[in-house]
Design a protein around this motif. Structure first.
Motif, mmCIF file in Angstrom:
data_model
loop_
_atom_site.group_PDB
_atom_site.id
_atom_site.type_symbol
_atom_site.label_atom_id
_atom_site.label_comp_id
_atom_site.label_asym_id
_atom_site.label_seq_id
_atom_site.Cartn_x
_atom_site.Cartn_y
_atom_site.Cartn_z
ATOM 1 N N ASN A 130 -2.164 -11.593 -22.209
ATOM 2 C CA ASN A 130 -3.479 -12.014 -21.724
ATOM 3 C C ASN A 130 -3.604 -13.534 -21.787
ATOM 4 O O ASN A 130 -4.159 -14.159 -20.877
ATOM 5 C CB ASN A 130 -4.565 -11.361 -22.580
ATOM 6 N N LEU A 131 -3.060 -14.135 -22.839
ATOM 7 C CA LEU A 131 -3.119 -15.593 -22.967
ATOM 8 C C LEU A 131 -2.252 -16.273 -21.904
ATOM 9 O O LEU A 131 -2.613 -17.332 -21.382
ATOM 10 C CB LEU A 131 -2.675 -16.018 -24.368
ATOM 11 N N ILE A 132 -1.085 -15.689 -21.598
ATOM 12 C CA ILE A 132 -0.220 -16.270 -20.566
ATOM 13 C C ILE A 132 -0.951 -16.287 -19.228
ATOM 14 O O ILE A 132 -0.809 -17.223 -18.434
ATOM 15 C CB ILE A 132 1.098 -15.472 -20.474
ATOM 16 N N THR A 133 -1.764 -15.262 -18.986
ATOM 17 C CA THR A 133 -2.501 -15.191 -17.726
ATOM 18 C C THR A 133 -3.710 -16.111 -17.710
ATOM 19 O O THR A 133 -3.978 -16.781 -16.705
ATOM 20 C CB THR A 133 -2.959 -13.751 -17.480
ATOM 21 N N ARG A 134 -4.453 -16.168 -18.838
ATOM 22 C CA ARG A 134 -5.733 -16.883 -18.862
ATOM 23 C C ARG A 134 -5.636 -18.324 -19.381
ATOM 24 O O ARG A 134 -6.427 -19.173 -18.985
ATOM 25 C CB ARG A 134 -6.730 -16.109 -19.735
ATOM 26 N N LYS A 135 -4.708 -18.596 -20.274
ATOM 27 C CA LYS A 135 -4.545 -19.940 -20.851
ATOM 28 C C LYS A 135 -3.090 -20.369 -20.647
ATOM 29 O O LYS A 135 -2.365 -20.697 -21.590
ATOM 30 C CB LYS A 135 -4.909 -19.937 -22.336
ATOM 31 N N THR A 136 -2.700 -20.363 -19.384
ATOM 32 C CA THR A 136 -1.285 -20.488 -19.041
ATOM 33 C C THR A 136 -0.663 -21.781 -19.564
ATOM 34 O O THR A 136 0.364 -21.750 -20.263
ATOM 35 C CB THR A 136 -1.123 -20.404 -17.512
ATOM 36 N N GLU A 137 -1.224 -22.908 -19.222
ATOM 37 C CA GLU A 137 -0.596 -24.184 -19.571
ATOM 38 C C GLU A 137 -0.458 -24.342 -21.077
ATOM 39 O O GLU A 137 0.591 -24.771 -21.578
ATOM 40 C CB GLU A 137 -1.410 -25.345 -18.978
ATOM 41 N N GLN A 138 -1.518 -24.001 -21.821
ATOM 42 C CA GLN A 138 -1.484 -24.170 -23.272
ATOM 43 C C GLN A 138 -0.424 -23.285 -23.915
ATOM 44 O O GLN A 138 0.341 -23.731 -24.781
ATOM 45 C CB GLN A 138 -2.859 -23.855 -23.875
ATOM 46 N N VAL A 139 -0.375 -22.019 -23.491
ATOM 47 C CA VAL A 139 0.551 -21.084 -24.117
ATOM 48 C C VAL A 139 1.993 -21.399 -23.734
ATOM 49 O O VAL A 139 2.903 -21.356 -24.587
ATOM 50 C CB VAL A 139 0.194 -19.630 -23.739
ATOM 51 N N ILE A 140 2.246 -21.711 -22.474
ATOM 52 C CA ILE A 140 3.605 -22.053 -22.050
ATOM 53 C C ILE A 140 4.088 -23.295 -22.798
ATOM 54 O O ILE A 140 5.241 -23.373 -23.259
ATOM 55 C CB ILE A 140 3.666 -22.293 -20.524
ATOM 56 N N SER A 141 3.223 -24.282 -22.929
ATOM 57 C CA SER A 141 3.588 -25.488 -23.674
ATOM 58 C C SER A 141 3.915 -25.156 -25.127
ATOM 59 O O SER A 141 4.891 -25.681 -25.698
ATOM 60 C CB SER A 141 2.440 -26.502 -23.596
ATOM 61 N N PHE A 142 3.118 -24.298 -25.743
ATOM 62 C CA PHE A 142 3.361 -23.900 -27.130
ATOM 63 C C PHE A 142 4.706 -23.184 -27.272
ATOM 64 O O PHE A 142 5.490 -23.476 -28.183
ATOM 65 C CB PHE A 142 2.219 -23.005 -27.611
ATOM 66 N N LEU A 143 4.974 -22.239 -26.370
ATOM 67 C CA LEU A 143 6.217 -21.460 -26.470
ATOM 68 C C LEU A 143 7.446 -22.317 -26.201
ATOM 69 O O LEU A 143 8.506 -22.111 -26.815
ATOM 70 C CB LEU A 143 6.163 -20.278 -25.496
ATOM 71 N N ARG A 144 7.333 -23.279 -25.305
ATOM 72 C CA ARG A 144 8.493 -24.126 -25.004
ATOM 73 C C ARG A 144 8.860 -25.013 -26.174
ATOM 74 O O ARG A 144 10.007 -25.466 -26.279
ATOM 75 C CB ARG A 144 8.210 -24.964 -23.757
ATOM 76 N N GLN A 145 7.890 -25.264 -27.050
ATOM 77 C CA GLN A 145 8.184 -26.061 -28.236
ATOM 78 C C GLN A 145 8.947 -25.267 -29.300
ATOM 79 O O GLN A 145 9.503 -25.850 -30.229
ATOM 80 C CB GLN A 145 6.881 -26.597 -28.838
ATOM 81 N N LYS A 146 8.962 -23.952 -29.148
ATOM 82 C CA LYS A 146 9.638 -23.096 -30.107
ATOM 83 C C LYS A 146 11.088 -22.864 -29.646
ATOM 84 O O LYS A 146 11.346 -22.132 -28.692
ATOM 85 C CB LYS A 146 8.913 -21.753 -30.234
ATOM 86 N N ASP A 147 12.017 -23.475 -30.332
ATOM 87 C CA ASP A 147 13.414 -23.398 -29.918
ATOM 88 C C ASP A 147 13.963 -21.967 -29.945
ATOM 89 O O ASP A 147 14.798 -21.602 -29.125
ATOM 90 C CB ASP A 147 14.292 -24.286 -30.816
ATOM 91 N N GLY A 148 13.481 -21.170 -30.879
ATOM 92 C CA GLY A 148 14.046 -19.827 -31.027
ATOM 93 C C GLY A 148 13.236 -18.730 -30.367
ATOM 94 O O GLY A 148 13.473 -17.545 -30.642
#
Length: 655
Positions: A130-148
């Motif tokens: 739901n967050l990927i759909t509604r808060k896309t930029e914030q969540v994608i940015s957060f996940l890309r910072q996680k190397d693993g």
């Protein structure tokens, strides 16, 4: 009058919110808490969006509930918490998507050791999706910072909810530039290659199956979204890698020294998806990348060997007795793969056709067609193979089912057409298709004349024979078909008499104009009075002919029992195409109706009185109307082993 019932009572939730020491659990115990949240009750949302409340909600969906609680109540609060977090209310989405501590608590669920609790995994997947759909930029940015991140998701891929997380990243990111950026990131993380590595004999079956299904979904989603990515003039990187780089690695895993049936089947599922030229229910068609065929061609000998020596299977008990050597899921999937290969139109198709001819694979498939008399799933695939060879349409993308009925156009001289012509010659001169049809038909007639059951492949054999006749007369490859001299006369007699009569009977007629031919089952009890036997409106014999001809016309299509919703109605759409001619005697029908239907009588027993219903007494009246649905259930019970019951045997059970 509505006001006196006081339908608009004040919610008890408001009274709780008036309390200074109200707790989150107290509010979650209220039945209308979710409804009030969706209605955006301001006071409730202010309470829920407090830092501590949000932390508690996230922990509920990511932490194992205390043990010792009744199982039905153990996940009550995690379930309510998930519904509150995903009810698509803006302030909750903003709070959860913009606060990094909350995202960290949510992400920590992935860092737990395997195996994950499947229910909690579904709550996590739904929330992050739901967050990927509604808060896309914030969540994608957060996940890309996680190397693993990707490593953790693939570590838990044996839990099906993790598949959904990956597919959300591929399908729910908007706008197109951000989606492409996300796909490039996933490609840089080698998502496709790592999923292929999971389809390996050393991995457990659940992990292999989920990795295979994820790859299939990625391929389909990527092709469906291709038009949107065309706006920025760059192809889908994941799809490009899958089509051009991953096929060879997948095949090497499938045919490694310690190969397993699970690895082979899951690998073939991916290959079949790559070879799809049109999805059921979708108008758009796709072109098969030549690199896929070039990678498959050297391994055709391995697939051929699987047809000869499949993985060992135990004998299977069927309604017709013990089947000592079941066909098995592996050989059925290989047959599907061969059919898909024959339907491709690519410059590399010629090398595939040449190799199939060299291996004599079609001859082996025809052997299996006649050996496994009752396996309609196999019969369909062999029929599709024959139709693909005889009716090539290299410049016209069509589905497999369409190729059985559509009138093809004359092909031009291309390498693809030359390959098809090679297959046509091979089919008639080396596989002896015409001889096989005649001999199988004569054998079936002999068996039936001796009181035996009609062979289960006869419906598909009829359609194969009609395809041959059509192409002998006007098909695009009719010049390549040469009938053996010693069979020419037999074939012409067969076409003019036997096949013509079969096609005539397949034009279903509920009420015939003449007396029906004798049948071994005509002595079945009739639902109509004895004096009306010769003129009965719906005789048992005619119902038999209707259902038997129905099977002859349509057979069973294993594509109609897939998970695509659009395919479910296909069978019933085909039923609607049946030409039913009812010419019953009105007086006879009314006499029968009066015999069976009695008007209500005031002196009779109360029809509303509660009493036990004996369904056994009702079965006989409806056993014909439930024929097709019951047949579907019967076939469904055997689909895992790919062994279909005899259509004739099923008919005997329900008529």
């Amino acid at each position: 009058m509505f006001w006196k019932f006081d339908l608009h009572t004040s919610s008890h939730l408001e009274a709780l919110l008036d309390k200074e020491d109200v707790t989150l659990i107290e509010l979650m115990n209220e039945e209308d808490v979710l409804q009030e949240c969706k209605a955006q009750n301001r006071r409730l949302l202010l309470f829920l969006c407090q830092n501590q409340c949000m932390q508690d909600l996230v922990r509920m969906i990511t932490t194992e509930p205390p043990a010792g609680v009744e199982e039905t109540k153990r996940f009550k609060y995690p379930n309510i918490a998930c519904e509150l977090l995903t009810c698509d209310v803006g302030v909750i989405n903003d709070k959860l998507g913009n606060e990094e501590p909350l995202l960290e608590t949510l992400y920590a669920f992935l860092e737990q050791p395997s195996p994950l609790n499947p229910l909690l995994a579904s709550f996590f997947s739904k929330t992050i999706g739901n967050l990927i759909t509604r808060k896309t930029e914030q969540v994608i940015s957060f996940l890309r910072q996680k190397d693993g991140f990707l490593s953790l998701v693939l570590k838990h891929i044996d839990t099906s909810a993790m598949m959904d997380v990956l597919l959300r990243l591929i399908s729910c990111v908007e706008p197109p530039p951000l989606r492409l950026e996300t796909l490039i990131w996933l490609n840089e993380e080698k998502l496709a290659q790592r999923l292929v590595e999971l389809i390996h004999p050393e991995r457990d079956e659940e992990r292999q199956s989920n990795a295979s299904q994820t790859l299939c979904d990625i391929i389909r989603l990527s092709r469906d979204q291709a038009n949107q990515l065309q706006e920025i003039s760059q192809p889908d990187p994941l799809l490009t890698v899958l089509e051009q780089e991953c096929v060879e690695q997948l095949l090497q895993n499938m045919f490694s020294a310690n190969s397993t049936e699970s690895c082979i089947i899951n690998g073939i599922q991916v290959l079949l998806t790559l070879l799809e030229i049109r999805r059921p229910g979708f108008e758009k068609s796709y072109t098969v990348n030549s690199s896929i065929l070039l990678a498959i061609q050297p391994h055709l000998i391995h697939f051929h060997q699987l047809l000869l020596k499949p993985p060992k299977r135990n004998p299977m008990l069927t309604t017709l007795g013990v089947l000592e050597e079941p066909l098995g899921n592996t050989r059925l999937h290989v047959a599907r793969l061969v059919a898909s290969l024959l339907y491709t139109s690519s410059a590399s198709h010629a090398v595939v056709a040449q190799e199939l001819c060299r291996l004599n694979t079609m001859d082996l498939l025809l052997d299996l067609f006649f050996k496994y008399t009752w396996n309609n799933f196999l019969h369909l695939q062999v029929e599709l193979c024959v139709a693909a060879i005889l009716r090539p349409c290299p410049h016209q993308d069509v589905s497999q089912e369409q190729a059985l009925t559509d009138t093809p156009s004359e092909p031009s001289a291309t390498p693809e057409n030359s390959a098809h012509n090679l297959m046509v010659t091979h089919l008639f001169e080396h596989c002896h298709l015409v001889q096989r049809i005649l001999e199988a038909w004569e054998e079936n007639d002999k068996i039936q004349s001796e009181g035996g059951m009609r062979r289960g492949y006869m419906g598909h054999l009829t359609r194969i024979a009609n395809t041959v006749v059509h192409n002998l007369e006007k098909g695009p490859v009719h010049t390549q078909i040469r009938l053996p001299e010693d069979y020419r006369g037999r074939w012409e007699t067969f076409v003019d008499q036997t096949l013509s009569e079969t096609n005539r009977k397949n034009t279903i007629d509920l009420i015939g104009t003449g007396n029906p031919r004798p049948s071994s089952e005509d002595d079945m009890e009739s639902p109509f009075p004895k004096e009306l036997t010769l003129q009965q409106a719906f005789s048992d014999y005619q119902i038999q002919q209707m259902t038997a001809n129905f099977v002859d016309q349509f057979g069973f299509n294993d594509e109609e029992f897939t998970d695509h919703d659009d395919s479910i109605g296909a069978t019933f759409d085909r039923i609607a195409e049946i030409n039913i001619n009812i010419d019953a005697n009105t007086a006879v029908f009314e006499a029968c109706s009066k015999e069976r239907i009695h008007p209500f009588d005031d002196d009779e027993e109360d029809i509303w009185e509660e009493k036990e219903i004996n369904f056994a007494t009702q079965t006989k009246c409806y056993k014909c109307s439930g024929f097709y649905f019951s047949t579907m259930l019967e076939v469904g019970n055997n689909i895992c082993e790919s062994i279909a019951l005899s259509q004739t045997n099923v008919l005997k059970r329900f008529v």
